[in-house]
Scaffold this active site. Structure first.
Site: not given
Ligand code: GLN
Length: 215
Positions: A92, A187, A189
């Site tokens: 992410c 994710h 995790e």
């Molecule tokens: N929207 C977050 C970002 O831009 C990422 C979100 C996340 O890691 N769950 O960093």
């Protein structure tokens, strides 16, 4: 000796680092410990990279992680770590940090460890977060993997050398790999499904076995 080791064994003994500047590093750590990894290291200073066989950059807030990478003088050490072909996995926000280009990360620049362009919050705001079943090539068992997308980034293009491991129904890539670098916009995790972490540990094992063979 080398050929009697299962590919799993070296990685369980390997030192796995998780960049612990911000975000959900503890969740990664908890999964790796449940899998039997004996050494999971929270990477808080550039010198901690000297001692690890693979690095996870967790989810969180990519702007904050990027800012802290700069404040703690991590950039050159991370680049050196990448150039040594060490396994690196961004989840992410982590996938934004390691992309080649990242829309919405400005004024921070991503690290360019994988040839993808990515857009922050590409599926909308917190309320647009979603969960969906994914098919992931390369996983040991083909049963669906629950993809948890939280203010997820969208991969908007991938370079030639990038392998797409999974896509959404609309064909957006959500898991990609280029050599020893993995990026997932969801994710793993936050599930109790260890298969993606296993895939990463397999990269670490392979790197360690190659090193032993080179010596
Ligand atoms: N929207 C977050 C970002 O831009 C990422 C979100 C996340 O890691 N769950 O960093």
């Amino acid at each position: 000796m080398v050929n009697i080791l299962s590919t799993n064994e070296p990685a369980l003994k390997a030192k796995i680092g998780i960049l612990a500047l911000q975000g959900d590093f503890q969740e990664h750590s908890s999964i790796l410990c449940s899998m039997g990894c004996s050494s999971v290291i929270e990477v808080r200073l550039p010198e901690h990279l000297n001692d690890i066989d693979g690095l996870i950059i967790p989810g969180g807030e990519s702007t904050t992680i990027s800012k802290l990478i700069e404040n703690y003088d991590f950039t050159t050490s991370l680049e050196d770590y990448y150039k040594e072909n060490n396994p690196i996995w961004g989840t992410c926000a982590g996938s934004i940090v390691i992309a080649k280009s990242a829309v919405g990360l400005e004024p921070w620049k991503p690290l360019n460890f994988i040839d993808i362009s990515i857009q922050r919050n590409g599926y909308g705001r917190q309320l647009d977060s979603f969960q969906t079943s994914l098919t992931i090539n390369k996983l040991t068992s083909k049963s669906a993997f629950e993809g948890i997308f939280i203010r997820a980034p969208k991969i908007i293009s991938v370079g030639k050398g990038v392998e797409i491991l999974s896509v959404l129904d609309n064909q957006d890539p959500v898991a990609v790999q280029q050599k020893n670098v993995l990026a997932t916009t969801f994710h793993p995790e936050l599930t109790r499904d260890f298969r993606f972490h296993q895939l990463f540990l397999d990269l670490v094992s392979k790197k360690l076995l190659d090193q032993i063979q080179d010596e």
